[in-house]
Design a protein around this motif. Structure first.
Motif, PDB file in Angstrom:
ATOM      1  N   THR A  16      46.547  34.611  47.482  1.00  0.00           N
ATOM      2  CA  THR A  16      45.975  35.951  47.326  1.00  0.00           C
ATOM      3  C   THR A  16      44.487  35.945  47.642  1.00  0.00           C
ATOM      4  O   THR A  16      43.800  34.932  47.462  1.00  0.00           O
ATOM      5  CB  THR A  16      46.177  36.454  45.890  1.00  0.00           C
ATOM      6  OG1 THR A  16      45.472  35.581  44.995  1.00  0.00           O
ATOM      7  CG2 THR A  16      47.644  36.484  45.512  1.00  0.00           C
ATOM      8  N   LYS A  17      44.013  37.108  48.090  1.00  0.00           N
ATOM      9  CA  LYS A  17      42.592  37.259  48.361  1.00  0.00           C
ATOM     10  C   LYS A  17      42.272  38.751  48.435  1.00  0.00           C
ATOM     11  O   LYS A  17      42.985  39.520  49.078  1.00  0.00           O
ATOM     12  CB  LYS A  17      42.240  36.611  49.698  1.00  0.00           C
ATOM     13  CG  LYS A  17      40.745  36.508  49.945  1.00  0.00           C
ATOM     14  CD  LYS A  17      40.409  35.996  51.336  1.00  0.00           C
ATOM     15  CE  LYS A  17      40.934  34.610  51.573  1.00  0.00           C
ATOM     16  NZ  LYS A  17      40.480  34.054  52.865  1.00  0.00           N
ATOM     17  N   TYR A  18      41.206  39.144  47.728  1.00  0.00           N
ATOM     18  CA  TYR A  18      40.734  40.519  47.841  1.00  0.00           C
ATOM     19  C   TYR A  18      40.134  40.715  49.225  1.00  0.00           C
ATOM     20  O   TYR A  18      39.418  39.853  49.737  1.00  0.00           O
ATOM     21  CB  TYR A  18      39.657  40.817  46.784  1.00  0.00           C
ATOM     22  CG  TYR A  18      40.193  40.918  45.377  1.00  0.00           C
ATOM     23  CD1 TYR A  18      40.780  42.092  44.925  1.00  0.00           C
ATOM     24  CD2 TYR A  18      40.098  39.836  44.503  1.00  0.00           C
ATOM     25  CE1 TYR A  18      41.263  42.189  43.621  1.00  0.00           C
ATOM     26  CE2 TYR A  18      40.580  39.929  43.209  1.00  0.00           C
ATOM     27  CZ  TYR A  18      41.161  41.100  42.778  1.00  0.00           C
ATOM     28  OH  TYR A  18      41.639  41.190  41.495  1.00  0.00           O
ATOM     29  N   THR A  19      40.414  41.854  49.843  1.00  0.00           N
ATOM     30  CA  THR A  19      39.883  42.137  51.181  1.00  0.00           C
ATOM     31  C   THR A  19      38.769  43.176  51.171  1.00  0.00           C
ATOM     32  O   THR A  19      38.132  43.388  52.188  1.00  0.00           O
ATOM     33  CB  THR A  19      41.013  42.623  52.113  1.00  0.00           C
ATOM     34  OG1 THR A  19      41.618  43.794  51.543  1.00  0.00           O
ATOM     35  CG2 THR A  19      42.059  41.528  52.309  1.00  0.00           C
ATOM     36  N   LYS A  20      38.564  43.825  50.017  1.00  0.00           N
ATOM     37  CA  LYS A  20      37.522  44.842  49.902  1.00  0.00           C
ATOM     38  C   LYS A  20      36.873  44.760  48.528  1.00  0.00           C
ATOM     39  O   LYS A  20      37.409  44.149  47.621  1.00  0.00           O
ATOM     40  CB  LYS A  20      38.105  46.250  50.070  1.00  0.00           C
ATOM     41  CG  LYS A  20      38.714  46.531  51.415  1.00  0.00           C
ATOM     42  CD  LYS A  20      39.275  47.937  51.455  1.00  0.00           C
ATOM     43  CE  LYS A  20      39.942  48.198  52.780  1.00  0.00           C
ATOM     44  NZ  LYS A  20      40.536  49.529  52.834  1.00  0.00           N
ATOM     45  N   GLY A  21      35.745  45.433  48.376  1.00  0.00           N
ATOM     46  CA  GLY A  21      35.107  45.579  47.074  1.00  0.00           C
ATOM     47  C   GLY A  21      34.269  44.380  46.671  1.00  0.00           C
ATOM     48  O   GLY A  21      34.035  43.454  47.448  1.00  0.00           O
ATOM     49  N   LYS A  26      37.655  36.638  47.124  1.00  0.00           N
ATOM     50  CA  LYS A  26      38.048  35.873  45.938  1.00  0.00           C
ATOM     51  C   LYS A  26      39.549  35.990  45.691  1.00  0.00           C
ATOM     52  O   LYS A  26      40.193  36.947  46.112  1.00  0.00           O
ATOM     53  CB  LYS A  26      37.302  36.376  44.707  1.00  0.00           C
ATOM     54  CG  LYS A  26      35.801  36.129  44.769  1.00  0.00           C
ATOM     55  CD  LYS A  26      35.134  36.643  43.505  1.00  0.00           C
ATOM     56  CE  LYS A  26      33.632  36.439  43.555  1.00  0.00           C
ATOM     57  NZ  LYS A  26      32.973  36.997  42.372  1.00  0.00           N
ATOM     58  N   GLU A  27      40.101  34.999  44.946  1.00  0.00           N
ATOM     59  CA  GLU A  27      41.517  35.034  44.552  1.00  0.00           C
ATOM     60  C   GLU A  27      41.781  36.170  43.580  1.00  0.00           C
ATOM     61  O   GLU A  27      40.909  36.531  42.800  1.00  0.00           O
ATOM     62  CB  GLU A  27      41.900  33.749  43.812  1.00  0.00           C
ATOM     63  CG  GLU A  27      42.041  32.539  44.634  1.00  0.00           C
ATOM     64  CD  GLU A  27      42.457  31.343  43.768  1.00  0.00           C
ATOM     65  OE1 GLU A  27      42.949  31.529  42.631  1.00  0.00           O
ATOM     66  OE2 GLU A  27      42.281  30.226  44.240  1.00  0.00           O
ATOM     67  N   PHE A  28      43.012  36.687  43.598  1.00  0.00           N
ATOM     68  CA  PHE A  28      43.423  37.656  42.581  1.00  0.00           C
ATOM     69  C   PHE A  28      43.359  36.971  41.220  1.00  0.00           C
ATOM     70  O   PHE A  28      43.699  35.796  41.085  1.00  0.00           O
ATOM     71  CB  PHE A  28      44.854  38.118  42.797  1.00  0.00           C
ATOM     72  CG  PHE A  28      45.044  39.102  43.910  1.00  0.00           C
ATOM     73  CD1 PHE A  28      44.059  39.382  44.832  1.00  0.00           C
ATOM     74  CD2 PHE A  28      46.252  39.756  44.030  1.00  0.00           C
ATOM     75  CE1 PHE A  28      44.252  40.279  45.850  1.00  0.00           C
ATOM     76  CE2 PHE A  28      46.465  40.661  45.045  1.00  0.00           C
ATOM     77  CZ  PHE A  28      45.465  40.925  45.958  1.00  0.00           C
ATOM     78  N   LYS A  29      42.990  37.712  40.221  1.00  0.00           N
ATOM     79  CA  LYS A  29      42.993  37.217  38.853  1.00  0.00           C
ATOM     80  C   LYS A  29      44.412  37.346  38.283  1.00  0.00           C
ATOM     81  O   LYS A  29      45.177  38.212  38.693  1.00  0.00           O
ATOM     82  CB  LYS A  29      42.028  38.032  37.986  1.00  0.00           C
ATOM     83  CG  LYS A  29      40.630  38.131  38.542  1.00  0.00           C
ATOM     84  CD  LYS A  29      39.861  36.870  38.327  1.00  0.00           C
ATOM     85  CE  LYS A  29      38.436  37.025  38.817  1.00  0.00           C
ATOM     86  NZ  LYS A  29      37.531  36.107  38.228  1.00  0.00           N
TER      87      LYS A  29
END
Length: 132
Positions: A16-21, A26-29
């Motif tokens: 997982t990885k956030y693509t915005k914000g 970073k990895e999803f929590k």
């Protein structure tokens, strides 16, 4: 395996990885990278039972640094069928393993403390089912 014994297994691997914000890159929590389940079931028409192993890898906490450690839980169930009625009993989390679900470092000592969710406790169950 045969008509009375069935083996099932599944596995999931997440990247997982956030693509915005603000968390971009970073990895999803609270998302374990790896999970798997293995289930062995028996049913000969009169007696039935099952054993299930559930594994979850460690995962990043939501609101603090640190990770919930990996864990494995084992559940068992057995019963008997008599006509249209089933009697059964089982134990979830038979080895009473602790499954950490969240952590916090907001206490006065500012150390990371782990906490368990409801799924963590071993419990015994029994029931009766009737088909009409």
């Amino acid at each position: 395996i045969n008509n009375t014994v069935v083996l099932n297994a599944n596995s999931t691997h997440l990247k997982t990885k956030y693509t915005k914000g603000v968390n971009k890159g970073k990895e999803f929590k609270m998302a374990p990278k790896t999970t798997y389940n293995i289930n062995l079931a028996y049913d000969d028409g009169k007696y039935f039972g099952s054993a299930n192993l559930n594994y979850r890898s460690n995962m990043q906490y939501e609101n603090t640094d640190g990770k919930a450690p990996s864990s494995s839980l084992v559940d068992v169930k057995a019963g008997i069928k008599q006509g249209n009625i089933k009697y059964y009993a089982g134990i979830n989390n038979i080895f009473n393993k602790k499954r950490i679900t969240h952590g916090s470092n907001s206490r006065a000592d500012n150390q990371l403390h782990h906490y368990m969710g409801k799924v963590s406790s071993r419990y015994i169950f029994a029931g009766i089912e009737a088909e009409f």
